[in-house]
Design an enzyme around this catalytic site. Sequence first.
Site, mmCIF file in Angstrom:
data_model
loop_
_atom_site.group_PDB
_atom_site.id
_atom_site.type_symbol
_atom_site.label_atom_id
_atom_site.label_comp_id
_atom_site.label_asym_id
_atom_site.label_seq_id
_atom_site.Cartn_x
_atom_site.Cartn_y
_atom_site.Cartn_z
ATOM 1 C CE1 TYR A 87 43.457 151.603 29.152
ATOM 2 C CE2 TYR A 87 45.408 152.123 30.445
ATOM 3 C CZ TYR A 87 44.157 152.460 29.974
ATOM 4 O OH TYR A 87 43.596 153.655 30.323
ATOM 5 C CD GLU A 229 41.034 156.824 32.024
ATOM 6 O OE1 GLU A 229 42.193 156.762 31.579
ATOM 7 O OE2 GLU A 229 40.765 156.739 33.227
ATOM 8 C CG ASP A 230 41.784 159.300 28.560
ATOM 9 O OD1 ASP A 230 42.543 159.731 29.442
ATOM 10 O OD2 ASP A 230 42.056 158.302 27.869
ATOM 11 C CG ASN A 394 51.022 156.266 29.413
ATOM 12 O OD1 ASN A 394 52.025 155.585 29.392
ATOM 13 N ND2 ASN A 394 50.287 156.419 30.503
#
Length: 564
Positions: A87, A229-230, A394
């Site tokens: 990840y 997600e995202d 990130n």
Amino acid sequence: MSTARPNPADHDTSYSIAVRKYNRTLGLVPPSVDSQETQAKRCLKQLKHKTTDMGRYLYLGGLRHNSVHLFYRLLVDNIKDLTPLIYTPVVGEACQRWSEIYQQPEGLYISYSDRGHIASVLDNWPYPKVEITVVTDGSRILGLGDLGINGMGIPVGKLALYVGCAGIRPEATLPLMLDLGTGNKSLREDPLYMGSRREKVSEEEQSEFLDELMVALTEKWPGIVIQFEDFKNPFPALERYGGKYTCFNDDIQGTGAVVLAGIINAIKRTGVPAKDQRAVFMGSGSAGVGVAKQIVQYFMREGLTEDQAKRCFWLVDTKGLVTSDRGDKLADHKIYFSRRDNEGTQYKSLAQVLDHVKPTILMGLSTIKGVFNSEILTKMGEWNNHPIIFPLSNPSANSECTFEEAMGHTGGRALFASGSPFAPIDYDGKTATPGQGNNMYVFPGIGLGAILSKATTITQSMIYASATSLSTALNSSETAEGWLYPDIARIRDVSVVVTMGVIRAAQEAGVDREVHLKDKNDEELEKWVRLKMYDPHAETRIMEDQVADLTVDTGKKSMTGSRL
């Protein structure tokens, strides 16, 4: 004798000859029966020989595809070392290069051209019982922008952590990529790009597509947990489906929960009450607003009104401090925190905002590397005995500052947590260990808690419970060391704590359907949760026992037949 063709899980070299005969893999793997320790030693040696992180990523992906239980044994036993490889941060490079490095099918791709028959595409998934899916359209991968279908690395990696951290069975997970086009022109023109070469669909088209998807998913797998997600704009889907389906958005809710847990412990360390906290956020996107709203809830539980709580926050974007009279049209999600007390003054840089606010908390969700420079960090140390500094962007290449920088410019007094991992450092003759506000502390437990409680929806109270449960999960040694988060090596135990908190919150909200769990006390519930968790170390023994039982049953039938 089984007549089915063997699947990748059957090629485990720890299986006995009897199991190999049953699985029809005798002769397809070397004849020696390995111990699990020998398997791990071999894998780690192969991993060590890889010269790049991308080579290690690809090796681990191949291992997961070819020997799933071995992969998860390796992950569980080496979670701290292997998580960065499957990840963040390595998954960022993997997503950027997905169409270049693609080697085997991992997950399900559904394109906009599949609208009208999404259900039939779902029928192609080879595993019959799916309990959780991570779904993305790739439009905002980490801090890397629109990567289209190359973003599949995120659902794949995230679900590997659901399995490794919380013990959801691997065959019960579905990585799901929505190929809705991409606004990234360079991808559309890349001859290796494996997605649709079309512009991104409109918001209305995407909404209609998602409506069909949600119905198809829940009709095929009733009770499935759906984690978004995202997505570039994650709020519409969350608002549209949040009260109707068992779903949540990890970018907003998971990030908010894990940061809140760290903030709870950091504030306790400072001794400064909630009413005197002043938080500046560099970055006011969906994740930043989600984090801030979670902390608002905590401040309210500490005695502040909602208005008093939200006045503790100053959000900064590329145009400066977010104010109601700035002159531009604010995105809907920014309005809640827009300042109205600036008396017409516009603070156009982070430095100006910091000098105006003199914050106790500095949050980074900007993806701007190094924006927390030496001058800013030094001032945070001058204004506070223990400045709370959380550079959360990130991957690590986008972090607002490093752990070493934060400690060095604050006299070693910073209460620090980052989004991606940083190594411990030697400071003033002691080893200083950074905190990592990694979502993996909470999202596995949120997912498992929703699955085990059979929650009809995932309420905000369940998300909040994941944060407060995490904040209590430190052991005595970690607390004595001043850590903000537990040791990631204990993630399975931490996930049990979070799962239990989520289950209890589901019960209090009345959205649970596994009603017998209400009769269990905490000790009984913990034991039950642990029994429900997938343990890759037990898979060899389980398979051996099953084959032994079948052999006994077959022998009894043969003896009965001969007597007849």
